[in-house]
Design a protein around this motif. Structure first.
Motif, PDB file in Angstrom:
ATOM      1  N   ASP A   1       9.578   0.255  -6.819  1.00 63.44           N
ATOM      2  CA  ASP A   1       8.922   1.460  -6.880  1.00 63.44           C
ATOM      3  C   ASP A   1       9.999   2.582  -6.594  1.00 63.44           C
ATOM      4  O   ASP A   1      10.145   3.586  -7.246  1.00 63.44           O
ATOM      5  CB  ASP A   1       7.712   1.572  -6.296  1.00 63.44           C
TER       6      ASP A   1
ATOM      7  N   ARG B   1       3.532  -6.642  -9.261  1.00 66.98           N
ATOM      8  CA  ARG B   1       2.274  -6.561  -8.269  1.00 66.98           C
ATOM      9  C   ARG B   1       1.241  -6.922  -9.031  1.00 66.98           C
ATOM     10  O   ARG B   1       0.237  -7.728  -8.544  1.00 66.98           O
ATOM     11  CB  ARG B   1       2.294  -5.345  -7.824  1.00 66.98           C
ATOM     12  N   THR B   2       0.686  -6.532 -10.252  1.00 59.63           N
ATOM     13  CA  THR B   2      -0.508  -6.993 -10.875  1.00 59.63           C
ATOM     14  C   THR B   2      -0.750  -8.397 -10.951  1.00 59.63           C
ATOM     15  O   THR B   2      -1.739  -9.031 -10.833  1.00 59.63           O
ATOM     16  CB  THR B   2      -0.790  -6.073 -12.227  1.00 59.63           C
TER      17      THR B   2
ATOM     18  N   ILE C   1      -0.369 -10.712  -7.320  1.00 61.94           N
ATOM     19  CA  ILE C   1      -1.269 -10.418  -6.444  1.00 61.94           C
ATOM     20  C   ILE C   1      -2.646 -10.090  -7.047  1.00 61.94           C
ATOM     21  O   ILE C   1      -3.532 -10.233  -6.017  1.00 61.94           O
ATOM     22  CB  ILE C   1      -0.680  -9.288  -5.759  1.00 61.94           C
TER      23      ILE C   1
ATOM     24  N   ILE D   1       2.914 -13.404  -1.095  1.00 61.33           N
ATOM     25  CA  ILE D   1       2.168 -12.253  -1.276  1.00 61.33           C
ATOM     26  C   ILE D   1       2.904 -10.979  -0.554  1.00 61.33           C
ATOM     27  O   ILE D   1       3.178 -10.013  -1.353  1.00 61.33           O
ATOM     28  CB  ILE D   1       0.821 -12.194  -0.873  1.00 61.33           C
ATOM     29  N   GLU D   2       3.188 -11.088   0.623  1.00 62.76           N
ATOM     30  CA  GLU D   2       3.786 -10.128   1.444  1.00 62.76           C
ATOM     31  C   GLU D   2       5.412  -9.886   0.839  1.00 62.76           C
ATOM     32  O   GLU D   2       5.810  -8.570   0.575  1.00 62.76           O
ATOM     33  CB  GLU D   2       4.021 -10.419   2.687  1.00 62.76           C
TER      34      GLU D   2
ATOM     35  N   SER E   1       7.837  -5.378  -5.031  1.00 63.41           N
ATOM     36  CA  SER E   1       7.437  -4.169  -5.923  1.00 63.41           C
ATOM     37  C   SER E   1       7.606  -3.070  -5.248  1.00 63.41           C
ATOM     38  O   SER E   1       7.777  -1.851  -6.118  1.00 63.41           O
ATOM     39  CB  SER E   1       6.035  -4.439  -6.398  1.00 63.41           C
ATOM     40  N   ASP E   2       7.496  -2.703  -4.012  1.00 60.59           N
ATOM     41  CA  ASP E   2       7.726  -1.550  -3.226  1.00 60.59           C
ATOM     42  C   ASP E   2       9.193  -1.182  -3.500  1.00 60.59           C
ATOM     43  O   ASP E   2       9.398   0.224  -3.719  1.00 60.59           O
ATOM     44  CB  ASP E   2       7.500  -1.498  -1.543  1.00 60.59           C
TER      45      ASP E   2
ATOM     46  N   ARG F   1       4.819  -7.982  -2.513  1.00 59.61           N
ATOM     47  CA  ARG F   1       4.497  -6.595  -2.320  1.00 59.61           C
ATOM     48  C   ARG F   1       5.843  -5.892  -2.191  1.00 59.61           C
ATOM     49  O   ARG F   1       6.109  -4.630  -2.409  1.00 59.61           O
ATOM     50  CB  ARG F   1       3.502  -6.609  -1.347  1.00 59.61           C
ATOM     51  N   SER F   2       6.764  -6.474  -1.113  1.00 57.18           N
ATOM     52  CA  SER F   2       7.920  -5.882  -0.620  1.00 57.18           C
ATOM     53  C   SER F   2       8.693  -5.637  -1.795  1.00 57.18           C
ATOM     54  O   SER F   2       9.474  -4.621  -2.024  1.00 57.18           O
ATOM     55  CB  SER F   2       8.882  -6.663   0.437  1.00 57.18           C
TER      56      SER F   2
ATOM     57  N   ASP G   1       5.038  -2.626 -11.386  1.00 56.46           N
ATOM     58  CA  ASP G   1       3.393  -2.719 -11.488  1.00 56.46           C
ATOM     59  C   ASP G   1       3.178  -3.899 -11.901  1.00 56.46           C
ATOM     60  O   ASP G   1       2.060  -4.562 -11.500  1.00 56.46           O
ATOM     61  CB  ASP G   1       3.037  -1.515 -12.218  1.00 56.46           C
TER      62      ASP G   1
END
Length: 80
Positions: free
Chosen positions: A15, A71-72, A75, A4-5, A11-12, A8-9, A68
């Protein structure tokens, strides 16, 4: 670092990449507009500038939406 981390990384990063694409596209368009004012009519230079802005916005938004979605989907809370 769990999965999950990592997601997130990723997807960041996507972005940030989307924002960079839009920003650099606008900057590139402004540079092209300035050059176009020297070599072309203002009308043609403006139309070229608008096309460049639209292209960079579309590409940047595609990257942002992809981040997005990742991420959606990855996660979002899973039902038990």
């Amino acid at each position: 670092m769990n999965l999950i981390e990592i997601i997130r990384s990723v997807s960041d990063v996507m972005d940030a990449l989307g924002v960079a694409v839009v920003s650099l596209g606008v900057l590139w368009g402004l540079i092209g507009f300035a050059k176009g004012l020297i070599t072309q009519t203002a009308d043609i230079a403006y139309k070229t500038f608008r096309i460049q802005i639209v292209r960079s916005l579309i590409l940047g938004l595609e990257v942002l939406v992809a981040g997005d979605v990742i991420r959606t989907v990855a996660i979002s809370p899973q039902p038990h």
